[in-house]
Motif scaffolding. Structure first.
Motif, PDB file in Angstrom:
ATOM      1  N   ILE A 238       0.831  -1.208   0.000  1.00 37.99           N
ATOM      2  CA  ILE A 238       0.000   0.000   0.000  1.00 37.99           C
ATOM      3  C   ILE A 238       0.859   1.249   0.000  1.00 37.99           C
ATOM      4  O   ILE A 238       0.604   2.206  -0.745  1.00 37.99           O
ATOM      5  CB  ILE A 238      -0.917   0.052   1.238  1.00 37.99           C
ATOM      6  CG1 ILE A 238      -1.881  -1.114   1.271  1.00 37.99           C
ATOM      7  CG2 ILE A 238      -1.712   1.357   1.258  1.00 37.99           C
ATOM      8  CD1 ILE A 238      -2.629  -1.225   2.582  1.00 37.99           C
ATOM      9  N   ALA A 239       1.882   1.273   0.851  1.00 35.89           N
ATOM     10  CA  ALA A 239       2.728   2.460   0.957  1.00 35.89           C
ATOM     11  C   ALA A 239       3.390   2.784  -0.383  1.00 35.89           C
ATOM     12  O   ALA A 239       3.476   3.956  -0.778  1.00 35.89           O
ATOM     13  CB  ALA A 239       3.783   2.248   2.044  1.00 35.89           C
ATOM     14  N   CYS A 240       3.845   1.767  -1.088  1.00 36.82           N
ATOM     15  CA  CYS A 240       4.451   1.987  -2.414  1.00 36.82           C
ATOM     16  C   CYS A 240       3.402   2.502  -3.402  1.00 36.82           C
ATOM     17  O   CYS A 240       3.682   3.389  -4.224  1.00 36.82           O
ATOM     18  CB  CYS A 240       5.065   0.693  -2.927  1.00 36.82           C
ATOM     19  SG  CYS A 240       6.549   0.173  -2.034  1.00 36.82           S
ATOM     20  N   PHE A 241       2.213   1.942  -3.348  1.00 32.71           N
ATOM     21  CA  PHE A 241       1.111   2.357  -4.218  1.00 32.71           C
ATOM     22  C   PHE A 241       0.809   3.840  -4.010  1.00 32.71           C
ATOM     23  O   PHE A 241       0.682   4.618  -4.967  1.00 32.71           O
ATOM     24  CB  PHE A 241      -0.113   1.502  -3.861  1.00 32.71           C
ATOM     25  CG  PHE A 241      -1.155   1.371  -4.940  1.00 32.71           C
ATOM     26  CD1 PHE A 241      -0.860   1.558  -6.276  1.00 32.71           C
ATOM     27  CD2 PHE A 241      -2.455   1.015  -4.597  1.00 32.71           C
ATOM     28  CE1 PHE A 241      -1.831   1.411  -7.262  1.00 32.71           C
ATOM     29  CE2 PHE A 241      -3.439   0.864  -5.557  1.00 32.71           C
ATOM     30  CZ  PHE A 241      -3.123   1.070  -6.891  1.00 32.71           C
ATOM     31  N   ARG A 242       0.748   4.250  -2.752  1.00 33.46           N
ATOM     32  CA  ARG A 242       0.440   5.647  -2.441  1.00 33.46           C
ATOM     33  C   ARG A 242       1.604   6.577  -2.799  1.00 33.46           C
ATOM     34  O   ARG A 242       1.388   7.708  -3.227  1.00 33.46           O
ATOM     35  CB  ARG A 242       0.089   5.777  -0.964  1.00 33.46           C
ATOM     36  CG  ARG A 242      -1.292   5.217  -0.637  1.00 33.46           C
ATOM     37  CD  ARG A 242      -1.767   5.686   0.713  1.00 33.46           C
ATOM     38  NE  ARG A 242      -3.201   5.471   0.852  1.00 33.46           N
ATOM     39  CZ  ARG A 242      -3.774   4.883   1.882  1.00 33.46           C
ATOM     40  NH1 ARG A 242      -3.035   4.461   2.888  1.00 33.46           N
ATOM     41  NH2 ARG A 242      -5.087   4.730   1.932  1.00 33.46           N
ATOM     42  N   ALA A 243       2.819   6.097  -2.624  1.00 37.50           N
ATOM     43  CA  ALA A 243       3.974   6.914  -3.005  1.00 37.50           C
ATOM     44  C   ALA A 243       3.985   7.162  -4.511  1.00 37.50           C
ATOM     45  O   ALA A 243       4.345   8.256  -4.969  1.00 37.50           O
ATOM     46  CB  ALA A 243       5.262   6.231  -2.559  1.00 37.50           C
ATOM     47  N   ALA A 244       3.575   6.158  -5.293  1.00 34.16           N
ATOM     48  CA  ALA A 244       3.510   6.325  -6.748  1.00 34.16           C
ATOM     49  C   ALA A 244       2.471   7.368  -7.125  1.00 34.16           C
ATOM     50  O   ALA A 244       2.691   8.190  -8.029  1.00 34.16           O
ATOM     51  CB  ALA A 244       3.190   4.990  -7.414  1.00 34.16           C
TER      52      ALA A 244
END
Length: 426
Positions: free
Chosen positions: A117-123
């Motif tokens: 999730i954190a990577c998804f939101r960072a993108a």
């Protein structure tokens, strides 16, 4: 490269039930940041990704997640530094390889999912877009119809209500603000209706709805029906059930609990069919045990006036959804990404459902959080309707505010028209 991951850090925080959960921050080269956390359910399917807890009775009665946090900080983070945050499938694949188990038991599904999730939101932050817009690839045009879990079943001191969630859905609302108001006002009016039936104020259940006033599902549905009529919204609000029947299933006798006695799967199917002939059900979820595949097939052949949905049966797992589709056992599934453990796997399951005409119904978990990624998926995928909890606790109200806010911030956006999905007699 500005999209390269330069920092991943995990910590232990609390969910809405004050149970520890993993939270992860991801930062890219240009300073874009994303945060993810892993809520958990009360009714948990056997096929779900493993939630790694410490089992140390000295901290939170064994529910701590410091081992999962350590797995992020010491194992996952070093493996992902330098990876392109926009290549989520590659990132998730690295974590799956690091774990190396079918159920994510080594690193913990809660560790892996939080990073995903954190990577998804960072993108999305890198692209300077809300996550739901990043998912949609454009401005959204619709928001889903919310549903409200207003009466909660389970085992209480003086009764057992075998069906877990009694739900209302304002499918006839003209816009999202009205849909939310309808759900909230029915919920509030229900307190008076239940109080009159019980002779005292209804109790608050663990999932924040009202505690079931009776062990008979029909009594509960009749009280809900009366409340809808008192509000003047009959013909505009439908019902739904989450039976969560695995919780009441007895493997030794291959039987289900209903009205204080044990019944067969076929009796449960026949009973549910009669309910759908009497009440306007949008869907019935987890009617049978999570491994009772043949009975689901029979139920789908027989019950024609509602949508049969799988939650524990599918667990957002692509292989299980494929099996349900091949057997013609379901009309759709509950989309809970943490059940499978990565955003990539959850999206693969969603795409299969959409390609094959099956419903995907995003839902939070009982141990929910404010800012749940499930809402971004619901908006970005522009699904027809979603599952919400009772309009009582902060993280559940947050989900309603997300819908209203997104609709307001996207001119021309409207509430989904789901009338074509309804099977009950109007």
């Amino acid at each position: 490269m500005k999209s390269e991951i330069v920092s991943i850090h995990a910590r232990q925080v609390l969910d809405c039930k004050c149970r520890p959960m993993v939270e992860v921050d991801v930062v890219t080269e240009d300073g874009s940041a994303g945060r993810g956390c892993a809520p958990t359910g009360s009714s948990v399917g056997a096929a779900e990704a493993y939630v790694l807890r410490d089992e140390d009775k000295k901290e939170y009665h064994g529910l701590g997640v410091r081992k999962a946090v350590e797995n992020v900080n010491r194992i996952i983070a070093p493996a992902l530094l330098g990876k392109d945050v926009e290549c989520l499938a590659d990132i998730d694949a690295v974590m799956l390889e690091l774990d190396g188990t079918p159920g994510k038991t080594r690193l913990g599904g809660n560790a892996i999912y939080s990073v995903s999730i954190a990577c998804f939101r960072a993108a999305a932050a890198l692209n300077k877009k809300p996550l739901y817009e990043y998912i949609a690839g454009r401005k959204i045009k619709t928001v889903p119809v919310p549903s409200f879990n207003i009466v909660n079943g389970g085992r209480y001191e003086n009764l057992t209500q075998p069906f877990n969630e009694f739900i209302i859905m304002p499918y006839g609302a003209d816009h999202i603000d009205q849909a939310v108001e309808m759900g909230v006002l029915v919920f509030q009016e229900l307190e008076a209706v239940l109080g009159k039936y019980l002779g005292h104020k209804p109790a608050v259940a663990p999932s924040y709805g009202y505690a079931a006033p009776s062990g008979d599902p029909e009594v509960v549905l009749e009280l809900m029906e009366e409340t809808v009529k008192r509000c003047g919204w009959q013909g505009r609000i439908g019902f739904a059930l989450d039976c969560a029947s695995s919780e009441m299933y007895e493997k030794e006798t291959n039987s289900y609990l209903l009205k204080g006695r044990r019944i067969s799967a076929d009796e449960m199917i026949a009973y549910s069919e009669k309910l759908t002939e009497r009440f306007p059900f949008v869907f019935i979820e987890d009617l049978l045990d999570e491994e009772d595949w043949e009975a689901y097939e029979r139920a789908h052949q027989r019950i024609r006036l509602t949508n049969l949905i799988g939650d524990d049966l599918v667990a957002t797992n692509l292989d299980r959804l494929k099996k349900a589709y091949q057997m013609s056992a379901l009309d759709g599934f509950i989309l809970k990404p943490n059940q499978v453990g990565t955003i990539t796997e959850a999206m693969d399951t969603y795409r299969f459902a959409r390609k094959n005409g099956m419903l995907a119904i995003p839902s939070g978990r009982a141990g929910g959080v404010i800012g749940d990624v499930v809402m971004d998926l619901a908006l970005g995928l522009e699904v027809g309707f979603i599952k919400n909890g009772a309009p009582r606790s902060g993280e559940r109200i947050d989900k309603l505010n997300v819908l209203m806010r997104a609709c307001d911030m996207n001119p021309g956006c409207s509430i989904s028209d789901i009338r074509g999905l309804l099977k009950f007699k109007k």
